[in-house]
Scaffold this motif. Structure first.
Motif, mmCIF file in Angstrom:
data_model
loop_
_atom_site.group_PDB
_atom_site.id
_atom_site.type_symbol
_atom_site.label_atom_id
_atom_site.label_comp_id
_atom_site.label_asym_id
_atom_site.label_seq_id
_atom_site.Cartn_x
_atom_site.Cartn_y
_atom_site.Cartn_z
ATOM 1 N N PHE A 227 -14.897 -26.923 -16.364
ATOM 2 C CA PHE A 227 -15.514 -26.930 -15.102
ATOM 3 C C PHE A 227 -15.993 -25.414 -14.548
ATOM 4 O O PHE A 227 -16.965 -25.232 -14.148
ATOM 5 C CB PHE A 227 -14.611 -27.507 -14.262
ATOM 6 C CG PHE A 227 -14.831 -27.284 -12.562
ATOM 7 C CD1 PHE A 227 -15.743 -28.132 -12.002
ATOM 8 C CD2 PHE A 227 -14.119 -26.556 -11.703
ATOM 9 C CE1 PHE A 227 -16.310 -28.022 -10.686
ATOM 10 C CE2 PHE A 227 -14.387 -26.323 -10.327
ATOM 11 C CZ PHE A 227 -15.698 -27.074 -9.812
ATOM 12 N N GLY A 228 -14.978 -24.584 -14.928
ATOM 13 C CA GLY A 228 -15.302 -23.254 -14.736
ATOM 14 C C GLY A 228 -16.146 -22.631 -15.174
ATOM 15 O O GLY A 228 -17.051 -22.019 -14.957
ATOM 16 N N THR A 229 -16.485 -23.062 -16.539
ATOM 17 C CA THR A 229 -17.713 -22.451 -17.252
ATOM 18 C C THR A 229 -18.970 -23.151 -16.955
ATOM 19 O O THR A 229 -20.043 -22.307 -16.744
ATOM 20 C CB THR A 229 -17.592 -23.017 -18.887
ATOM 21 O OG1 THR A 229 -16.368 -22.482 -19.394
ATOM 22 C CG2 THR A 229 -18.546 -22.309 -19.721
ATOM 23 N N LEU A 230 -18.734 -24.251 -16.289
ATOM 24 C CA LEU A 230 -20.169 -24.730 -15.658
ATOM 25 C C LEU A 230 -20.396 -24.147 -14.274
ATOM 26 O O LEU A 230 -21.533 -23.817 -14.089
ATOM 27 C CB LEU A 230 -19.909 -26.197 -15.471
ATOM 28 C CG LEU A 230 -20.990 -27.077 -14.627
ATOM 29 C CD1 LEU A 230 -22.306 -27.147 -15.413
ATOM 30 C CD2 LEU A 230 -20.677 -28.525 -14.263
ATOM 31 N N CYS A 231 -19.056 -23.917 -13.681
ATOM 32 C CA CYS A 231 -19.684 -23.074 -12.315
ATOM 33 C C CYS A 231 -20.144 -21.651 -12.602
ATOM 34 O O CYS A 231 -21.027 -21.156 -11.856
ATOM 35 C CB CYS A 231 -18.288 -22.892 -11.533
ATOM 36 S SG CYS A 231 -17.644 -24.555 -10.883
ATOM 37 N N GLY A 232 -19.677 -20.930 -13.873
ATOM 38 C CA GLY A 232 -20.391 -19.614 -14.043
ATOM 39 C C GLY A 232 -21.831 -19.803 -14.391
ATOM 40 O O GLY A 232 -22.664 -18.992 -14.001
ATOM 41 N N THR B 1 -15.185 -14.795 -11.701
ATOM 42 C CA THR B 1 -14.089 -13.982 -11.935
ATOM 43 C C THR B 1 -12.940 -14.682 -12.717
ATOM 44 O O THR B 1 -12.481 -14.218 -13.750
ATOM 45 C CB THR B 1 -13.354 -13.733 -10.497
ATOM 46 O OG1 THR B 1 -14.565 -13.060 -9.716
ATOM 47 C CG2 THR B 1 -12.318 -12.765 -10.364
ATOM 48 N N ILE B 2 -12.465 -16.015 -12.507
ATOM 49 C CA ILE B 2 -11.495 -16.673 -13.092
ATOM 50 C C ILE B 2 -11.793 -17.037 -14.376
ATOM 51 O O ILE B 2 -11.221 -16.818 -15.582
ATOM 52 C CB ILE B 2 -10.740 -17.717 -12.431
ATOM 53 C CG1 ILE B 2 -10.275 -17.285 -10.830
ATOM 54 C CG2 ILE B 2 -9.700 -18.756 -13.024
ATOM 55 C CD1 ILE B 2 -9.689 -18.523 -9.923
ATOM 56 N N THR B 3 -12.824 -17.788 -14.737
ATOM 57 C CA THR B 3 -13.229 -18.441 -16.162
ATOM 58 C C THR B 3 -13.924 -17.165 -16.867
ATOM 59 O O THR B 3 -13.512 -17.116 -18.052
ATOM 60 C CB THR B 3 -14.190 -19.611 -15.777
ATOM 61 O OG1 THR B 3 -13.749 -20.570 -14.857
ATOM 62 C CG2 THR B 3 -14.492 -20.217 -17.241
ATOM 63 N N TYR B 4 -15.053 -16.799 -16.625
ATOM 64 C CA TYR B 4 -15.618 -15.904 -17.316
ATOM 65 C C TYR B 4 -14.964 -14.638 -17.616
ATOM 66 O O TYR B 4 -14.755 -14.097 -18.603
ATOM 67 C CB TYR B 4 -17.137 -15.377 -16.965
ATOM 68 C CG TYR B 4 -18.160 -16.224 -17.189
ATOM 69 C CD1 TYR B 4 -18.328 -17.641 -17.284
ATOM 70 C CD2 TYR B 4 -19.607 -15.832 -17.501
ATOM 71 C CE1 TYR B 4 -19.115 -18.345 -17.501
ATOM 72 C CE2 TYR B 4 -20.652 -16.824 -17.729
ATOM 73 C CZ TYR B 4 -20.232 -18.000 -17.752
ATOM 74 O OH TYR B 4 -21.497 -18.814 -18.124
ATOM 75 N N LEU C 232 -17.110 -21.338 -5.609
ATOM 76 C CA LEU C 232 -17.224 -22.128 -6.883
ATOM 77 C C LEU C 232 -17.814 -21.150 -7.939
ATOM 78 O O LEU C 232 -17.363 -20.994 -9.135
ATOM 79 C CB LEU C 232 -17.691 -23.324 -6.873
ATOM 80 C CG LEU C 232 -16.927 -24.538 -5.883
ATOM 81 C CD1 LEU C 232 -17.986 -25.726 -5.920
ATOM 82 C CD2 LEU C 232 -15.752 -24.771 -6.759
ATOM 83 N N THR C 233 -19.113 -20.479 -7.605
ATOM 84 C CA THR C 233 -19.808 -19.929 -8.622
ATOM 85 C C THR C 233 -19.087 -18.609 -8.957
ATOM 86 O O THR C 233 -18.826 -17.970 -10.084
ATOM 87 C CB THR C 233 -21.275 -19.669 -8.370
ATOM 88 O OG1 THR C 233 -21.170 -19.060 -7.057
ATOM 89 C CG2 THR C 233 -21.733 -21.239 -8.290
ATOM 90 N N THR C 234 -18.746 -17.882 -8.160
ATOM 91 C CA THR C 234 -18.444 -16.356 -8.146
ATOM 92 C C THR C 234 -16.497 -16.427 -8.516
ATOM 93 O O THR C 234 -16.521 -15.693 -9.505
ATOM 94 C CB THR C 234 -18.744 -15.561 -6.857
ATOM 95 O OG1 THR C 234 -19.901 -15.653 -6.541
ATOM 96 C CG2 THR C 234 -18.230 -14.134 -6.979
ATOM 97 N N CYS C 235 -16.015 -16.969 -7.700
ATOM 98 C CA CYS C 235 -14.633 -16.835 -7.850
ATOM 99 C C CYS C 235 -14.131 -17.757 -9.108
ATOM 100 O O CYS C 235 -13.659 -17.264 -9.959
ATOM 101 C CB CYS C 235 -13.727 -17.256 -6.622
ATOM 102 S SG CYS C 235 -13.890 -16.464 -5.091
ATOM 103 N N ILE C 236 -14.346 -18.915 -9.081
ATOM 104 C CA ILE C 236 -14.105 -19.951 -10.204
ATOM 105 C C ILE C 236 -14.797 -19.538 -11.332
ATOM 106 O O ILE C 236 -14.179 -19.408 -12.360
ATOM 107 C CB ILE C 236 -14.209 -21.164 -9.730
ATOM 108 C CG1 ILE C 236 -13.437 -21.634 -8.576
ATOM 109 C CG2 ILE C 236 -13.811 -22.208 -10.858
ATOM 110 C CD1 ILE C 236 -11.699 -21.389 -8.646
#
Length: 92
Positions: free
Chosen positions: A72-77, A51-54, A44-48
Motif C-alpha cells: 500500500f505504501g509503495t502504491l501511494c509513493g 516519507t514513511i515507505t520510500y 497518503l502520497t507524501t507522508c505514507i
C-alpha cells in the motif's frame, strides 16, 4: 547536487497538480469538501508514500511492516509521482 532531468510526463503532472491546486482559490464552483479530499490525498502520497515507505522503509529498512502496508505504501509513493521505487532507493 546531481544534474536531474525532468521528463515531459513529470513536468505535465506537476503543472496539472499546480493548476488544480490553484482552482481551490480561483474557481467559485469548487467546494470545500474538495479541499478535504486534497489533504487526504496529500497525506497518503507524501507522508505514507514518500516519507514513511520510500524513505524510511525502502531506503533505510528502519522497520518491518506487514506485507499489506509495504504494498500500500509503495502504491501511494508511485501515485505521488515519486517515480519507480527501485530508482528512488538507488539514488537515495
Amino acid at each position: 547536487m546531481k544534474n536531474l532531468r525532468v521528463s515531459a510526463h513529470q513536468l505535465g503532472l506537476i503543472t496539472t497538480l499546480a493548476v488544480s491546486g490553484l482552482s481551490f482559490f480561483l474557481l467559485p464552483w469548487v467546494k470545500g469538501s474538495n479541499l478535504i479530499y486534497s489533504v487526504v490525498v496529500y497525506f497518503l502520497t507524501t507522508c505514507i508514500g514518500g516519507t514513511i515507505t520510500y524513505h524510511r522503509l525502502l531506503s533505510h529498512h528502519s522497520f518491518a511492516p506487514p506485507k499489506w502496508f509495504f504494498y500500500f505504501g509503495t502504491l501511494c509513493g508511485i501515485l505521488g509521482a515519486y517515480g519507480p521505487p527501485i530508482l528512488w532507493v538507488a539514488i537515495h
